[in-house]
Every structure is written in structure tokens, then in C-alpha cells.
Design a protein around this motif. Structure first.
Motif, PDB file in Angstrom:
ATOM      1  N   ARG A  85      88.425 -59.772 102.165  1.00 58.81           N
ATOM      2  CA  ARG A  85      87.508 -58.694 103.099  1.00 58.81           C
ATOM      3  C   ARG A  85      87.288 -57.121 104.021  1.00 58.81           C
ATOM      4  O   ARG A  85      86.611 -57.621 104.998  1.00 58.81           O
ATOM      5  CB  ARG A  85      88.993 -59.421 104.773  1.00 58.81           C
ATOM      6  N   HIS A  94      81.127 -62.097 121.709  1.00 57.75           N
ATOM      7  CA  HIS A  94      81.144 -62.457 120.049  1.00 57.75           C
ATOM      8  C   HIS A  94      79.913 -64.117 120.307  1.00 57.75           C
ATOM      9  O   HIS A  94      79.650 -64.953 119.505  1.00 57.75           O
ATOM     10  CB  HIS A  94      81.094 -61.805 119.277  1.00 57.75           C
ATOM     11  N   CYS A 143      81.768 -63.303 110.561  1.00 59.04           N
ATOM     12  CA  CYS A 143      81.055 -62.276 110.686  1.00 59.04           C
ATOM     13  C   CYS A 143      80.905 -61.283 109.832  1.00 59.04           C
ATOM     14  O   CYS A 143      82.400 -60.106 109.663  1.00 59.04           O
ATOM     15  CB  CYS A 143      81.696 -62.022 111.999  1.00 59.04           C
ATOM     16  N   THR A 144      80.152 -60.085 109.871  1.00 57.28           N
ATOM     17  CA  THR A 144      79.774 -59.347 109.564  1.00 57.28           C
ATOM     18  C   THR A 144      80.118 -57.939 110.550  1.00 57.28           C
ATOM     19  O   THR A 144      79.472 -57.643 111.023  1.00 57.28           O
ATOM     20  CB  THR A 144      79.185 -58.606 108.753  1.00 57.28           C
ATOM     21  N   VAL A 145      81.059 -56.735 109.936  1.00 54.84           N
ATOM     22  CA  VAL A 145      81.698 -55.807 111.005  1.00 54.84           C
ATOM     23  C   VAL A 145      81.345 -54.118 109.481  1.00 54.84           C
ATOM     24  O   VAL A 145      81.631 -53.846 108.781  1.00 54.84           O
ATOM     25  CB  VAL A 145      82.739 -56.099 111.791  1.00 54.84           C
ATOM     26  N   VAL A 165      84.536 -57.119 106.497  1.00 52.46           N
ATOM     27  CA  VAL A 165      84.841 -55.939 107.396  1.00 52.46           C
ATOM     28  C   VAL A 165      83.502 -54.020 106.954  1.00 52.46           C
ATOM     29  O   VAL A 165      84.951 -54.253 105.302  1.00 52.46           O
ATOM     30  CB  VAL A 165      85.630 -54.993 108.341  1.00 52.46           C
ATOM     31  N   LEU A 169      90.617 -57.595 112.539  1.00 52.84           N
ATOM     32  CA  LEU A 169      89.591 -58.160 112.592  1.00 52.84           C
ATOM     33  C   LEU A 169      88.906 -59.375 111.225  1.00 52.84           C
ATOM     34  O   LEU A 169      88.837 -60.669 111.493  1.00 52.84           O
ATOM     35  CB  LEU A 169      88.616 -57.453 112.887  1.00 52.84           C
ATOM     36  N   LEU A 172      84.250 -65.434 115.414  1.00 52.21           N
ATOM     37  CA  LEU A 172      84.123 -64.078 114.502  1.00 52.21           C
ATOM     38  C   LEU A 172      84.813 -64.762 113.193  1.00 52.21           C
ATOM     39  O   LEU A 172      84.106 -63.798 112.318  1.00 52.21           O
ATOM     40  CB  LEU A 172      85.775 -63.543 114.902  1.00 52.21           C
ATOM     41  N   GLU A 173      84.801 -66.116 112.269  1.00 54.34           N
ATOM     42  CA  GLU A 173      85.173 -66.687 111.268  1.00 54.34           C
ATOM     43  C   GLU A 173      83.482 -66.284 110.648  1.00 54.34           C
ATOM     44  O   GLU A 173      82.098 -66.479 110.897  1.00 54.34           O
ATOM     45  CB  GLU A 173      85.398 -67.921 111.158  1.00 54.34           C
ATOM     46  N   CYS A 198      86.742 -61.739 109.940  1.00 52.63           N
ATOM     47  CA  CYS A 198      85.747 -60.771 109.466  1.00 52.63           C
ATOM     48  C   CYS A 198      85.528 -60.730 107.986  1.00 52.63           C
ATOM     49  O   CYS A 198      86.712 -60.390 107.230  1.00 52.63           O
ATOM     50  CB  CYS A 198      85.591 -60.176 110.675  1.00 52.63           C
ATOM     51  N   ASP A 210      76.410 -58.002 112.030  1.00 55.34           N
ATOM     52  CA  ASP A 210      76.701 -58.804 113.147  1.00 55.34           C
ATOM     53  C   ASP A 210      77.386 -58.114 114.232  1.00 55.34           C
ATOM     54  O   ASP A 210      76.916 -58.471 115.223  1.00 55.34           O
ATOM     55  CB  ASP A 210      77.924 -60.267 112.680  1.00 55.34           C
TER      56      ASP A 210
END
Length: 303
Positions: free
Chosen positions: A126, A73, A79-81, A102, A95, A76-77, A100, A149
Motif C-alpha cells: 500500500r 474527503h 484512495c490514492t495519496v 500512498v 493512512l 479513505l479505502e 489508502c 485523490d
């Protein structure tokens, strides 16, 4: 979009059909086994001891998995998971530590309770956890079409058929990841009880992970794939194992609950020591991460 190829093995329709047929057929108990493991009641029972064994946690390969995410990917900073079937939130926490944001879903309320309890205070901004069934979520109404993401489904029964699997891809902007059993795992207690209750040896042929991989290839996606051999044992009270096995066999057997309870209790009593039995977990898991193929008709797949 019409698929044109001289060899059907390179088409999505070929692998969708193979996947749908893969759990059926004479001498294949995979469909029943999947149903047994696919109820909130089963996982509510499992939540009591899930992810509490050190060797079990090591089998999750957290550091290796995070490194793989960064390779496929990128950073990761921020990023939506979306974590489908998040269980106790183990991966979600790792994560989140990478920066991330999450959203974790699980249809087991007890798993979500554990996830919330185990979430450190410094990660509360988060991570959010919800008791939700992936199969009942409307992506359009929820605003989740292309909403994340990264979308993950690790060891999750929620994506065990083609429809929910394509739905998972639709929820992703860029990256998807799956993990599942790449071969039949060793489960001695379940195997023995199956033969006693169902009157025949268990013939489980779990191929979901392999069907998904071949389906991705046919769609022009070429995932990074890793395999891990996992093994651990855990002692559990007979009562806990009784409730777990009863939740499973109530779904797959036609026997009355009282009869099932008697059969399971008698078997566990024979193999227990001082009110405790030992669960053994052994097998090979496969992990695949890939970036979405654009302009390949993914959104047009049937759900």
C-alpha cells in the motif's frame, strides 16, 4: 482569467504578492531560516533521531488527523495519496492502515531509508517511498497532473513558496492538506547560536501557513482548519546536534566551516551535561484540509 473586485484583499494576486514579500524586508530573517532548513543535508542529519520521541509522535495528532481526512474527503479505502516531504513515513503509514495507497516523497535519502525500514510488512503493498525533490518533478511528464485523490504536505519546506504550492494543488483530483507552524516555534539553541554567529538576535516571522490560508479563501476554497499546541523535549548527543547545527549554518552564514564548527562546538559544550544536550520543541501548528475549487483557474496559476 481577470480578477474583478473592488477590494484587492479578495484576489489571488494580492496574497501571492504578500506571500512573496513576506519573507523579505529589513529585520526579517525568515528567508534565511527557511533556506537553512531546506537542504537534504540538514534532514539527513535529522533522520537519525526524528520521530523517535514518544511526545514528538503524539504531537503529530495521528488519530485526529485521520478523522479530519474522513470528514473532509470522505471514505479513505482505496484512495490514492501523494505525501510531499513524507519524512519517516509516519503519516503515510497511518493512512495506509485506513486502506489508502500512498506515494511518499522526500529529498532526504536518510529520511526515506528510515521510512522504508519502519514500514510494516503488511503495508508494503500500500505504500511506496521515493527520494525525490518536489521542486524538480515535472507533473506532466510524470503523469501526476490530477493523479492523486489526496495530496499532502505536512511541515514540508517543499511548498514554502507559491509555485510549488499551486503545483501541489494541480497534482490533486479532489483533496489537499497542509500543516505548518502557525507561529514562531521556540528553538533556544538555534536562537542563541544565531545571535553568536550572525551578530544579532534572530527575527523570524514564519507566516507561510497564514498566507496559504488567505490565498485559499481568495480562490473560493474554505478549508477545515485546526490548531494544536505542541511541546516536547529530547536528549541528543552533542556530536549529533553539532552536525545538525553545522548543516543549518553552512547555508545561512558566510563564515568558514571550520570557524562555524568551533563556535557551535564551544556553545554546545557550555550547555551540555555528560555529552548530551536537550532540544526543546514548542509552538503552535496549523492544519488545513480542503477540496479543490473547480473552475476557478487554479491550473492557470504561474509556477
Amino acid at each position: 482569467m481577470t480578477e474583478k473586485t473592488d477590494d484587492p484583499i479578495f484576489t489571488k494576486s494580492f496574497w501571492i504578492e504578500k506571500w512573496q514579500q513576506g519573507t523579505e524586508g529589513e529585520g526579517n530573517d525568515t528567508l534565511k531560516v527557511g533556506k537553512g532548513f531546506s537542504t537534504p543535508g540538514y534532514w539527513d542529519r535529522a533522520a537519525q533521531s526524528y520521530d523517535k520521541n514518544e511526545n514528538e509522535l503524539l504531537s503529530r495528532k495521528a488519530e485526529k488527523t485521520v478523522k479530519l481526512f474522513k470528514t473532509v474527503h470522505g471514505p479513505l479505502e482505496g484512495c490514492t495519496v501523494l505525501d510531499i516531504g513524507c519524512g519517516t513515513g509516519f503519516l503515510a503509514r497511518h493512512l495506509a492502515l485506513q486502506g489508502c495507497l500512498v506515494t511518499g516523497l522526500d529529498f532526504s535519502g536518510k529520511m526515506i531509508e528510515r521510512a522504508k525500514q519502519d514500514l510494516p510488512g503488511n503495508l508494503e503493498n500500500r505504500v511506496e517511498f521515493h527520494t525525490m525533490d518536489w521542486n524538480l518533478i515535472d507533473l506532466e511528464k510524470s503523469g501526476w497532473t490530477g493523479g492523486f485523490d489526496i495530496v499532502i504536505a505536512f511541515m514540508s519546506p517543499a511548498v514554502s513558496t507559491p509555485g510549488p504550492f499551486f503545483k501541489m494543488i494541480q497534482a490533486s483530483k479532489k483533496t489537499c492538506a497542509i500543516r505548518g507552524w502557525a507561529e514562531k516555534r521556540k528553538h533556544v539553541i538555534l536562537d542563541n547560536l544565531w545571535e553568536i554567529i550572525m551578530g544579532k538576535p534572530l527575527k523570524d516571522k514564519p507566516r507561510n501557513f497564514l498566507y496559504k490560508i488567505n490565498l485559499l479563501f481568495s480562490m473560493g476554497c474554505f478549508p477545515e482548519i485546526t490548531f494544536d499546541r505542541v511541546q516536547w523535549e529530547e536528549p541528543v548527543p552533542v556530536k549529533e546536534e553539532l552536525n545538525s547545527q553545522l548543516s543549518f549554518f553552512k547555508t545561512v552564514s558566510d563564515k568558514p566551516q571550520k570557524e562555524l564548527e568551533r563556535i557551535i562546538r564551544d556553545h554546545l559544550s557550555r550547555i551540555s551535561e555528560n555529552g548530551t544536550i536537550t532540544r526543546e520543541h514548542k509552538g503552535i501548528t496549523g492544519t488545513a484540509l480542503w477540496q479543490k475549487a473547480r473552475d476557478r483557474g487554479i491550473r492557470k496559476q504561474p509556477t
